[in-house]
Scaffold this motif. Structure first.
Motif, PDB file in Angstrom:
ATOM      1  N   GLY A  48      -1.318   7.942  -0.091  1.00 60.80           N
ATOM      2  CA  GLY A  48      -1.823   8.892  -1.076  1.00 60.80           C
ATOM      3  C   GLY A  48      -2.113   8.296  -2.439  1.00 60.80           C
ATOM      4  O   GLY A  48      -2.397   9.036  -3.392  1.00 60.80           O
ATOM      5  N   PHE A  49      -2.059   6.965  -2.568  1.00 49.63           N
ATOM      6  CA  PHE A  49      -2.332   6.344  -3.874  1.00 49.63           C
ATOM      7  C   PHE A  49      -3.763   6.656  -4.317  1.00 49.63           C
ATOM      8  O   PHE A  49      -4.711   6.541  -3.549  1.00 49.63           O
ATOM      9  N   ASP A  50      -3.902   7.071  -5.590  1.00 47.11           N
ATOM     10  CA  ASP A  50      -5.201   7.444  -6.146  1.00 47.11           C
ATOM     11  C   ASP A  50      -5.558   6.496  -7.285  1.00 47.11           C
ATOM     12  O   ASP A  50      -4.988   6.609  -8.389  1.00 47.11           O
ATOM     13  N   PRO A  51      -6.469   5.566  -7.066  1.00 47.22           N
ATOM     14  CA  PRO A  51      -6.824   4.617  -8.135  1.00 47.22           C
ATOM     15  C   PRO A  51      -7.459   5.294  -9.345  1.00 47.22           C
ATOM     16  O   PRO A  51      -7.452   4.738 -10.450  1.00 47.22           O
ATOM     17  N   MET A  61      -1.604  -0.659  -7.252  1.00 42.61           N
ATOM     18  CA  MET A  61      -2.979  -1.022  -7.609  1.00 42.61           C
ATOM     19  C   MET A  61      -3.342  -2.396  -7.064  1.00 42.61           C
ATOM     20  O   MET A  61      -4.468  -2.611  -6.594  1.00 42.61           O
ATOM     21  N   THR A  62      -2.398  -3.311  -7.114  1.00 39.94           N
ATOM     22  CA  THR A  62      -2.645  -4.653  -6.577  1.00 39.94           C
ATOM     23  C   THR A  62      -2.939  -4.586  -5.088  1.00 39.94           C
ATOM     24  O   THR A  62      -3.899  -5.210  -4.595  1.00 39.94           O
ATOM     25  N   ALA A  63      -2.130  -3.824  -4.362  1.00 40.57           N
ATOM     26  CA  ALA A  63      -2.331  -3.702  -2.913  1.00 40.57           C
ATOM     27  C   ALA A  63      -3.661  -3.022  -2.603  1.00 40.57           C
ATOM     28  O   ALA A  63      -4.404  -3.452  -1.700  1.00 40.57           O
ATOM     29  N   ARG A 101       0.847  -1.197   0.000  1.00 43.48           N
ATOM     30  CA  ARG A 101       0.000   0.000   0.000  1.00 43.48           C
ATOM     31  C   ARG A 101       0.882   1.246   0.000  1.00 43.48           C
ATOM     32  O   ARG A 101       1.927   1.283   0.651  1.00 43.48           O
ATOM     33  N   VAL A 102       0.437   2.240  -0.742  1.00 38.48           N
ATOM     34  CA  VAL A 102       1.229   3.469  -0.904  1.00 38.48           C
ATOM     35  C   VAL A 102       0.421   4.648  -0.379  1.00 38.48           C
ATOM     36  O   VAL A 102      -0.758   4.817  -0.721  1.00 38.48           O
TER      37      VAL A 102
END
Length: 914
Positions: free
Chosen positions: A627-630, A702-704, A624-625
């Motif tokens: 601030g990741f925005d899918p 994205m996987t996480a 998991r990152v």
């Protein structure tokens, strides 16, 4: 790094303890912005305090827990209110047996107060078994609000309801027939009566006509059924399976249109043994086609006869005591040698007397159904006795109207028919039981038999003072209330009624009730009646979800005698709770759920698949990152999985909201196994192993993210493995906010569905699926890699081929991907994505052997089809076989026909090769 496998035996108790300690089982605090839609409540169908978790409990409570966990994650204040039922007759039996086993005196010698004290001791020591077992299933009830149908709060509610209904004229005392258990010496409900088929007989007795009356009885008939010969008779023949009841006969019934007996209606017979003169009456209950067409009527000992007696004005004479022994209180002419005999001993004596005196005409051996007490195992007697009754007909009218108006709905809707049918034909409800364990009836008797109904003895004494000049001794009714009486108040009494509590204000009426079809009338209808009467016309629940009956894999009812019982606790010990829960959910869409251990093991593999997918993700550094925005992903596979996840969330949410747990589980299975594991992770492998660092980073993130959302979607159905993965995967990347049980349900906008990505990846998935299907159909060896060619592809297809060539080679297990103007010689063709594609199999498969194999398998299908068609074409088989056996044969036929069509297509393809 995750362990190689999930160990439920070690993880489940630890995880459940964390849930309980978190306080998340309780409803969240009320917010100022909360409206009615922000609360979700459900009351558990209270299991018997004597009970242990069985497979029906596992199904029912799994479905309730799915609803509770889902709505909790949706941000609602969720109250799943648990509790147990005091189970009057069952608990009393358990304690009496325990006392006997310990060499103690019986309850009657012990006295009521001492015995009740022993029951409470047993309850404190052993009454929590099923509650502990529900925890093992994962039930997320608010245990801080646990109720018991005999706790002080519910006691007060029961007394208040009884007194108010009595004031309203809706509770009264009457002498009517009840199901009487001679072993426990109590009335019991229909649900506590078990119908058993036994060997028995019809004894045909000739009752002599009184006053010298004779008639012409037909003895021979022509082919049209018209009488041709008659004999003069001075008797009428009746048949019975219970000869002892003749002592209480007060009439003989014939059908009003039965010509044989038309001249006898209004005449009399002289009852053998007693010499009592009883009338012959006309009533539709008598069936001219059964036996002689004449029926002996014993109103005090048969439910149907009671109705005939009422219509014909016949006396109801009781001939049995509470132990089912012959008594002569109502019938002094019963011979002394019969008085005091057990009913079955009396039966033998009466048959012997009939044979000796010549009025026994025939003994017809038969198998027939006889009611037995489900706890005592003894034959139940319809017995005329004074009991307390509820005017169920009056209370039923608002309950009917509420469902007709849609205030409460049934899922599936077809169950409304059962509800309506019972309420429209409802009889007075007998609510008194001759037991000690239960809610004692709040009625006191004065010296002259006056009845004072009051919530307390002090109130009863005040009433009595109006009838007497001085204080008198009052005696409380010895009976207790039917267990279903307190259960009928369950939705509102458990929330503190008659007090105006915060829980009632916030959570009543409840949102859903999940229960079984067999208690629609015993419990659901009665809760509707009581709720509407005492809660200002509000229904107790807005929706009733009826779950099916769990049977064995062959559709047979589970029973210890058959040895086909599946113990849910044994399954949890061996496989864990999650596989059992998932199986219950995915099979819940049918009335009869066919369950086998193998099916549960199959869904354990589903959990293993998810676990392995998480391990694979970890091994490929999918973390998991912050601030990741899918919404910002660019890679086609990532835009595609985002859309697939969004569609899965919609399907799961809609299914759970609609009470279609099988659809929810099916959508989860398809997404996790078929989409995420089988396709997305496979498509991601080249990216993980490639040199494009930006694509790699995006796909890892994205996987996480997708895995996190998947755990949320799956959590209501499989809470343990998902909670464990949530914790383990949370050890990397940004810190978790808390437990998964308290996480927010995924909020995925419609824009996440990307049409171009869906079309692109859909093209690839369909192509590889067709290749794999064709390989299996043509029996291509797994090691073989035949060449693949697109026949005259257009420009757009050619571009797709170029983009996905490596994936087609790997996933389709082909040696090359090319194009040609025409299909090569020795190739079979198929169509996918609008293109014609050729797979060259010449030299890879043995055409002669393959053709012979297919022809042999087609012949086997033909044999099966012919055999099953012969069975289904036999009217006797279809009419006499059990419905599940007929359905199984129809399914077998459909399977064989589909298999044959598939093999015929494969055989046709072989001709393309040569």
């Amino acid at each position: 790094m995750l362990e190689k496998t999930f160990e439920p035996q070690a993880a489940e108790p630890r995880l459940y303890a964390q849930w309980e300690e978190s306080g998340l089982f309780a409803p969240r605090a009320a917010a100022q912005t909360d409206g009615a839609a922000d609360a979700y409540s459900i009351v558990i169908p209270p299991p018997n305090v004597t009970g242990s978790l069985h497979i029906g409990h596992a199904l029912n409570n799994t479905l309730q827990d799915i609803l509770a966990r889902y709505h909790r994650m949706k941000g609602k204040a969720v109250l799943w209110l648990p509790g147990t039922d005091h189970a009057g007759i069952a608990t009393q039996m358990v304690v009496e047996r325990q006392l006997a086993a310990g060499g103690n005196i019986g309850r009657r010698d012990m006295g009521r107060d001492a015995f009740i004290e022993k029951v409470w001791e047993w309850k404190a020591e052993s009454g929590g078994t099923i509650v502990r077992q529900l925890r093992r299933l994962g039930a997320s009830c608010d245990w801080s609000r646990e109720r018991f149908t005999l706790d002080e709060g519910l006691n007060a509610a029961v007394r208040k309801v009884f007194v108010q209904l009595h004031k309203d004229g809706l509770i009264y005392r009457d002498k009517r027939l009840v199901n009487w258990d001679p072993h426990f010496q109590t009335a019991i409900s229909d649900l506590e009566v078990e119908q058993r088929e036994v060997d028995g007989a019809y004894w045909h007795f000739a009752y002599p006509l009184a006053d010298g009356v004779t008639y012409e009885h037909p003895v021979a008939f022509d082919e049209d059924g018209k009488a041709t010969e008659f004999e003069t008779r001075d008797f009428i023949v009746v048949a019975t399976t219970r000869p002892e009841t003749m002592l209480g006969d007060t009439g003989v019934a014939v059908h009003p249109e039965d010509e044989r007996y038309a001249g006898l209606v209004g005449k009399f017979v002289t009852l053998p043994i007693t010499g009592r003169r009883i009338p012959i009456v006309a009533d539709d209950y008598a069936d001219p086609t059964k036996g002689s067409g004449a029926v002996k009527i014993t109103p005090a000992h048969d439910f149907n006869d009671f109705g005939v007696g009422k219509r014909a004005g016949l006396a109801a004479l009781n001939i049995l005591d509470a132990f089912a022994r012959i008594v002569a209180d109502d019938v002094p002419e019963i011979p002394a040698e019969l008085v005091g005999l057990d009913r079955f001993a009396a039966r033998k004596a009466i048959v012997a007397r009939a044979e000796e005196d010549g009025w026994l005409r025939e003994i017809e051996k038969t198998k027939h159904v006889v009611p037995h007490g489900d706890r005592s195992g003894v034959v139940i007697e319809p017995w005329l006795t004074d009991q307390w009754y509820v005017d169920a007909h009056t209370l039923a009218q608002p309950a009917l109207a509420a469902v007709e108006a849609g205030a409460t709905v049934f899922e599936p809707k077809s169950y409304e028919k059962i509800y309506f049918e019972w309420l429209r034909n409802i009889e007075p409800w007998c609510i008194s039981r001759q037991l000690w364990w239960g809610h004692r009836i709040p009625a006191w008797y004065g010296p002259n038999g006056e009845i004072y109904v009051a919530e307390t003895e002090e109130d009863a004494r005040e009433q009595a003072m109006a009838d007497y000049d001085s204080e008198v001794v009052l005696t409380q009714d010895e009976d207790v209330l039917d267990t279903w009486f307190s259960s009928a108040l369950w939705p509102f009494s458990t929330m503190g009624w008659p007090e105006k509590t915060e829980d009632l204000e916030r959570f009543y009426p409840t949102s859903d009730l999940v229960t079984a079809a067999d208690i629609i009338f015993f419990w659901v209808a009665r809760m509707m009646m009581m709720g509407l009467h005492f809660m200002d016309g509000e229904v107790p629940f807005k929706r009733v979800i009826i779950n099916g009956l769990v049977r064995d894999e062959k559709g047979q009812k589970m029973s210890k005698s058959k040895g086909n019982v599946i113990d849910p606790l044994g399954i949890i010990d061996e496989l864990g709770a999650d596989p059992l829960r998932f199986t219950m959910a995915i099979l819940s869409g049918t009335r009869d759920i066919k369950l086998s251990k193998q099916r549960i093991e199959g869904y354990r593999n589903f959990g293993t698949k998810l676990w392995n997918a998480a391990r694979f993700s970890q091994m490929n550094e999918a973390r998991r990152v912050e601030g990741f925005d899918p919404a910002a992903v660019e890679q086609t596979i990532n835009r595609w999985i985002r859309g697939e996840l969004t569609k899965a969330e919609r399907a799961v949410s809609e299914a759970i909201e609609g009470g279609r747990f099988d659809d929810a589980a099916g959508a989860l299975y398809r997404f996790v196994w078929n989409v995420f594991c089988d396709w997305y992770l496979e498509l991601a492998k080249p990216v993980f192993n490639g040199a494009d660092e930006a694509a790699k980073a995006e796909t890892r993130a994205m996987t996480a993210w997708t895995l996190d959302q998947t755990l949320k979607l799956l959590h209501p159905v499989m809470p343990f493995i998902t909670e464990e993965l949530w914790a383990e995967l949370g050890k990397e990347g940004p810190a978790r906010d808390g437990l998964l049980i308290g996480a927010e349900w995924p909020v995925l906008p419609d824009a996440f569905v990307d049409a171009s990505a869906e079309a692109e990846i859909g093209w690839l998935v369909d192509l590889v699926g067709e290749i794999r299907g064709l390989r299996a159909e043509m029996n291509v060896p797994p090691s073989a890699k035949p060449p693949l060619a697109f026949v005259a592809p257009d420009a757009a297809t050619a571009e797709r081929i170029a983009r996905h060539r490596d994936l087609i080679l790997t996933l389709g297990r082909v040696s090359e991907v090319g194009s040609a103007e025409a299909a090569p010689t020795g190739a079979v063709t198929f169509v996918s994505g609008g293109s014609t594609i050729a797979l060259s199999l010449a030299g890879i498969i043995d055409l002669t052997a393959e053709r012979a194999r297919l022809e042999k398998e087609i012949a086997a299908f033909d044999s099966d089809i012919g055999h099953v068609n012969k069975k289904l074409g036999n009217p006797n088989f279809v009419s006499r076989a059990a419905p599940e056996v007929v359905d199984e044969q129809r399914a077998k036929l459909a399977e064989a026909e589909a298999g044959k069509v598939k093999l015929q297509a494969a055989l046709a393809r072989l001709s393309e090769i040569g």
